[in-house]
Design a protein around this motif. Structure first.
Motif, PDB file in Angstrom:
ATOM      1  N   THR A   1      36.571  21.482  -9.570  1.00 33.92           N
ATOM      2  CA  THR A   1      35.231  20.951  -9.173  1.00 33.92           C
ATOM      3  C   THR A   1      34.197  21.032 -10.142  1.00 33.92           C
ATOM      4  O   THR A   1      33.750  22.299 -10.389  1.00 33.92           O
ATOM      5  CB  THR A   1      34.643  21.482  -7.721  1.00 33.92           C
ATOM      6  N   PRO A   2      33.352  20.032 -10.339  1.00 29.67           N
ATOM      7  CA  PRO A   2      32.324  20.320 -11.445  1.00 29.67           C
ATOM      8  C   PRO A   2      31.094  20.831 -10.550  1.00 29.67           C
ATOM      9  O   PRO A   2      30.733  20.376  -9.628  1.00 29.67           O
ATOM     10  CB  PRO A   2      31.914  18.873 -11.606  1.00 29.67           C
ATOM     11  N   VAL A   3      30.375  21.746 -11.400  1.00 27.30           N
ATOM     12  CA  VAL A   3      29.047  22.306 -10.749  1.00 27.30           C
ATOM     13  C   VAL A   3      27.878  22.228 -12.101  1.00 27.30           C
ATOM     14  O   VAL A   3      28.230  22.666 -13.247  1.00 27.30           O
ATOM     15  CB  VAL A   3      29.332  23.687 -10.635  1.00 27.30           C
ATOM     16  N   TRP A   4      26.860  21.521 -11.610  1.00 32.32           N
ATOM     17  CA  TRP A   4      25.706  21.414 -12.680  1.00 32.32           C
ATOM     18  C   TRP A   4      24.975  22.601 -12.885  1.00 32.32           C
ATOM     19  O   TRP A   4      24.713  23.419 -11.659  1.00 32.32           O
ATOM     20  CB  TRP A   4      25.021  20.127 -12.231  1.00 32.32           C
TER      21      TRP A   4
ATOM     22  N   GLY B   1      14.955  20.083 -19.724  1.00 31.05           N
ATOM     23  CA  GLY B   1      15.287  21.301 -20.128  1.00 31.05           C
ATOM     24  C   GLY B   1      17.147  20.957 -20.483  1.00 31.05           C
ATOM     25  O   GLY B   1      17.380  19.825 -20.607  1.00 31.05           O
ATOM     26  N   TRP B   2      17.671  22.025 -20.477  1.00 31.96           N
ATOM     27  CA  TRP B   2      19.095  21.958 -20.877  1.00 31.96           C
ATOM     28  C   TRP B   2      20.050  22.066 -19.662  1.00 31.96           C
ATOM     29  O   TRP B   2      19.977  22.841 -18.975  1.00 31.96           O
ATOM     30  CB  TRP B   2      19.364  23.324 -21.847  1.00 31.96           C
ATOM     31  N   TYR B   3      20.770  20.930 -19.627  1.00 33.44           N
ATOM     32  CA  TYR B   3      21.801  20.609 -18.436  1.00 33.44           C
ATOM     33  C   TYR B   3      23.260  20.871 -19.030  1.00 33.44           C
ATOM     34  O   TYR B   3      23.572  20.363 -20.037  1.00 33.44           O
ATOM     35  CB  TYR B   3      21.722  19.485 -17.721  1.00 33.44           C
ATOM     36  N   LYS B   4      24.039  21.404 -18.300  1.00 31.17           N
ATOM     37  CA  LYS B   4      25.464  21.527 -18.726  1.00 31.17           C
ATOM     38  C   LYS B   4      26.227  21.349 -17.178  1.00 31.17           C
ATOM     39  O   LYS B   4      25.844  22.032 -16.321  1.00 31.17           O
ATOM     40  CB  LYS B   4      25.770  22.834 -19.436  1.00 31.17           C
ATOM     41  N   CYS B   5      27.568  21.174 -17.582  1.00 33.95           N
ATOM     42  CA  CYS B   5      28.543  21.182 -16.289  1.00 33.95           C
ATOM     43  C   CYS B   5      29.511  22.129 -16.308  1.00 33.95           C
ATOM     44  O   CYS B   5      29.926  22.466 -17.788  1.00 33.95           O
ATOM     45  CB  CYS B   5      29.345  19.672 -16.271  1.00 33.95           C
ATOM     46  N   THR B   6      29.714  23.039 -15.449  1.00 35.81           N
ATOM     47  CA  THR B   6      30.711  23.953 -15.473  1.00 35.81           C
ATOM     48  C   THR B   6      31.769  23.838 -14.504  1.00 35.81           C
ATOM     49  O   THR B   6      31.603  23.038 -13.272  1.00 35.81           O
ATOM     50  CB  THR B   6      30.176  25.301 -15.334  1.00 35.81           C
ATOM     51  N   THR B   7      32.743  24.676 -14.422  1.00 37.81           N
ATOM     52  CA  THR B   7      33.990  24.505 -13.436  1.00 37.81           C
ATOM     53  C   THR B   7      34.585  25.883 -13.543  1.00 37.81           C
ATOM     54  O   THR B   7      34.998  26.391 -14.576  1.00 37.81           O
ATOM     55  CB  THR B   7      34.902  23.397 -13.670  1.00 37.81           C
ATOM     56  N   ARG B   8      35.310  26.180 -12.387  1.00 36.01           N
ATOM     57  CA  ARG B   8      36.268  27.068 -12.269  1.00 36.01           C
ATOM     58  C   ARG B   8      37.658  26.687 -12.085  1.00 36.01           C
ATOM     59  O   ARG B   8      37.952  25.811 -11.183  1.00 36.01           O
ATOM     60  CB  ARG B   8      35.909  27.978 -10.936  1.00 36.01           C
TER      61      ARG B   8
END
Length: 454
Positions: free
Chosen positions: A178-181, A209-216
């Motif tokens: 699942t993507p998490v911003w 600002g700086w945005y990125k997408c993370t996932t576990r």
């Protein structure tokens, strides 16, 4: 001679008298159903999916008991329906005989994500079989996440305060994740939807600002490139929309990045801008994809894309690419051979962002020396700028090379992201070799001590 009920034991050479030609009798015997083995473990025929990690090798053995004569074994690798993935191939080798068991081995040297849901099948043919037998499995290729970030309005379109804006993150992984911003490594200012959208109904200046997408994924956390969301307001928002637009992106070293040019077509022309302002062309087409990003690829990129509503006007898109990650250290020459009595300088280049917190040369005697200092016949020269952004050069000199200089010299670079190392082996001809050899064994104790006092 009549054999009323032929059996497998009747197979063999038969002769009538000492001078007659022998007759080879083969009593056909159908083979049993085939089965598959991986790592000497028999697969459950009711469980078709076999998990395998991307880029790993996979060997599957097909075994068939019985059969006279020996059955034929053939392999097939069938991609999933509708797939156009290239390079689906098997390397097949016959296995050594095991009595009445026939076997063959199929190998995929490097499993790719394109092989996911492909079928690996062993086909068994025999004269007694009205139709071939088969045993098959489905490849469940597990691969780490890759990210695709999109924006509405598209990249290159200036964002003015008050307009609606959406950021979209798509994650391709198996198992799915699942993507998490995140914004500036924290919680984003608006709520994220379950399908990866970050929707701003009315974008505000504080949303910049700086945005990125993370996932576990499989007990590890992965992150996309960083994207700088720049919201214009006041006089800046009234700039000519046909002028230049700028964006900033951040990517980890070794990752991949895709730079969009805008303009809605593939007619844009990309170039890289040098510190002096010169533009080196990178070729036509959009987007610009960079795989396995290096520190040397950080910098300023420019694309000239045609404006859709102005046939004779071109918009300039500028992208500042920032590369971060663990230090990368590369030796100019990994092995140096010099004559006895010669003066020697060895050089290595390192790149890191964030910057280095500690730099040390490790000598063959397991002692260390920092740049800008001297130790006996050794001098660690001051760090100088490299040829690229965030890259630097380190050199170590010694005079009158002798047997005490033979060995491995390592440059160790620490930063907030980890440790990088490169080793240079120095050989001195005409010098008597010592019993210690040239190999350095860097102990855990030594590294821990250096970190403790860094």
């Amino acid at each position: 001679m009549v054999i009323s009920r032929a059996r497998p034991t009747d197979s063999g050479l038969w002769t009538c008298g000492p001078h007659s030609a022998p007759v080879h009798l083969i009593v056909l015997e159908p083979p049993k159903a085939p089965y598959l083995m991986i790592d000497k473990r028999r697969l459950d025929p009711g469980n078709l999916f076999v998990p395998v990690k991307e880029n790993s090798a996979l060997s599957v053995e097909c075994l068939v008991e019985g059969g006279a004569p020996a059955p034929g074994l053939h392999w097939l690798l069938v991609p999933p329906a509708g797939s156009t993935a290239p390079g689906l191939a098997l390397q097949t080798t016959p296995a050594p005989p095991r009595g009445s068991v026939s076997s063959a081995i199929a190998t995929i040297p490097s499993v790719r994500r394109a092989y996911h849901n492909s079928t690996v099948a062993c086909i068994v043919t025999h004269p007694t079989l009205p139709a071939p037998l088969n045993a098959s499995l489905l490849l469940d290729v597990q691969f780490t996440p890759s990210f695709a970030i999109s924006r509405v309005p598209g990249f290159g379109f200036p964002l003015r305060e008050g307009i609606p804006v959406s950021l979209k993150c798509d994650v391709d992984s198996n198992p799915p994740s699942t993507p998490v911003w995140q914004k500036d490594d924290g919680v984003p200012p608006v709520e994220q939807s379950g399908d990866g959208f970050l929707n701003f109904t009315s974008i505000k200046r504080e949303h910049s600002g700086w945005y990125k997408c993370t996932t576990r994924h499989l007990l590890s956390t992965y992150s996309s490139i960083g994207y700088f969301l720049n919201v214009r307001y006041g006089e800046e928002a009234d700039l000519d929309p046909g002028g230049s637009t700028e964006a900033a992106m951040e990517v980890s070293v070794g990752g991949a990045v895709q730079l969009d040019c805008g303009g809605g077509g593939a007619r844009g022309c990309w170039g890289r801008v040098s510190p002096s302002g010169d533009v080196s062309p990178l070729g036509p087409g959009t987007p610009l994809a960079i795989h396995s990003v290096l520190y040397q690829q950080a910098g300023h990129y420019r694309c000239y894309a045609p404006e859709a509503d102005r046939l004779n006007a071109w918009r300039t898109h500028n992208v500042h690419l920032r590369v971060t990650g663990v230090p990368m250290v590369v030796a100019h020459n990994t092995s140096v051979t010099v004559s006895s009595g010669e003066d020697v300088t060895i050089t290595a280049e390192y790149c890191c962002n964030p910057g280095a917190t500690r730099i040390l040369w490790l000598l063959p005697t397991a002692t260390v020396i920092a740049p800008g200092t001297s130790l006996r016949s050794f001098k660690a020269n001051n760090i100088t700028d490299g040829n690229w952004t965030d890259c630097y050069k380190a050199s170590l000199s010694f005079r009158n090379a002798g047997r005490e200089h033979i060995g491995d010299y390592s440059l160790l670079v620490w930063s907030g992201r980890g440790i990088g190392q490169a080793t240079i082996t120095v050989n001195v001809t005409g010098a008597e070799m010592t019993s210690r050899g040239s190999a350095i064994q860097i102990s855990i104790w030594l590294i821990c001590t250096l970190l403790l006092f860094s």
